[in-house]
Design a protein around this motif. Structure first.
Motif, short mmCIF file in Angstrom:
data_model
loop_
_atom_site.label_atom_id
_atom_site.label_comp_id
_atom_site.label_asym_id
_atom_site.label_seq_id
_atom_site.Cartn_x
_atom_site.Cartn_y
_atom_site.Cartn_z
N ASN A 67 0.83 -1.20 0.00
CA ASN A 67 0.00 0.00 0.00
C ASN A 67 0.87 1.26 0.00
N ASP B 109 -3.90 5.38 -2.58
CA ASP B 109 -4.04 4.69 -1.30
C ASP B 109 -5.07 3.58 -1.47
N LEU B 110 -4.60 2.34 -1.57
CA LEU B 110 -5.47 1.20 -1.80
C LEU B 110 -6.48 1.00 -0.68
N VAL B 111 -6.05 1.19 0.56
CA VAL B 111 -6.96 1.02 1.70
C VAL B 111 -8.09 2.05 1.63
N SER C 11 -11.24 1.97 7.53
CA SER C 11 -9.85 2.18 7.12
C SER C 11 -8.95 2.36 8.34
N TYR D 297 -5.67 0.15 9.21
CA TYR D 297 -4.35 0.74 9.48
C TYR D 297 -3.80 0.26 10.83
#
Length: 64
Positions: free
Chosen positions: A17, A27-29, A45, A49
């Motif tokens: 990421n 930002d993939l998340v 998210s 994280y």
């Protein structure tokens, strides 16, 4: 597969990421959780994280 293996896998996902953020500003998340652009978060998210951050700590222990 033990907890340290899972930690290493999740830490690798976090590294991918960050690689996407560094290379493409993507930002993939944030995209997966519909949080929006880089730096924007929602509850899902933030949980991701935190889990990836804990996995990074586990990965450090797996190295030692």
């Amino acid at each position: 597969m033990d907890i340290f293996d899972i930690g290493v896998i999740l830490a690798a996902i976090g590294a991918i990421n960050w690689g996407l953020v560094g290379l493409f500003g993507f930002d993939l998340v944030a995209a997966i959780t519909t949080a929006g652009k880089f730096g924007e978060t929602n509850v899902i998210s933030r949980i991701i994280y935190v889990v990836v951050g804990v996995a990074g700590v586990l990965a450090l222990f797996a190295l030692g």
